[in-house]
Design a protein around this motif. Sequence first.
Motif, short mmCIF file in Angstrom:
data_model
loop_
_atom_site.label_atom_id
_atom_site.label_comp_id
_atom_site.label_asym_id
_atom_site.label_seq_id
_atom_site.Cartn_x
_atom_site.Cartn_y
_atom_site.Cartn_z
N PRO A 45 0.81 -1.23 0.00
CA PRO A 45 0.00 0.00 0.00
C PRO A 45 0.85 1.28 0.00
O PRO A 45 0.53 2.24 -0.71
N GLU B 115 0.94 4.15 -2.92
CA GLU B 115 0.70 5.56 -2.58
C GLU B 115 1.89 6.43 -2.98
O GLU B 115 1.71 7.54 -3.49
N GLU B 116 3.10 5.95 -2.77
CA GLU B 116 4.29 6.71 -3.16
C GLU B 116 4.35 6.90 -4.67
O GLU B 116 4.67 7.98 -5.16
N ARG C 195 1.85 6.99 -6.65
CA ARG C 195 0.77 7.91 -6.99
C ARG C 195 1.13 9.36 -6.65
O ARG C 195 1.05 10.25 -7.49
N THR C 196 1.55 9.62 -5.42
CA THR C 196 1.78 11.00 -4.98
C THR C 196 3.08 11.58 -5.51
O THR C 196 3.10 12.71 -6.00
N TRP D 54 -3.74 -0.03 -10.47
CA TRP D 54 -2.35 -0.19 -10.10
C TRP D 54 -1.97 -1.66 -10.28
O TRP D 54 -2.83 -2.54 -10.27
#
Length: 89
Positions: free
Chosen positions: A31, A35-36, A38-39, A49
């Motif tokens: 997760p 998230e990394e 994505r951001t 993903w």
Amino acid sequence: MQDRQLTVAFSPTGATTAGFDPRSLPYDRVPGLVEEARTTLGVDSPQSWQLTADGVTGSLTLGVVVTGGGGTGTLQADARGKVLRHSGS
């Protein structure tokens, strides 16, 4: 792993490859890696993903691809989930 699906591809019969044990993957880091990707790479409203694990060439590497409104972000991590490199489009 894509969404809630895990796919494992095995080498053809007779091929000599090192491989890896799927139980050794750092699932708890997935997760955070998604998230990394994505951001850090600016993917707005992620639509999908994908996680790939490759141990055929020696050391295990994880690849994460996140696709969404802002484009596609990718990153590569080691067997412990430490990010080695990333890119975005």
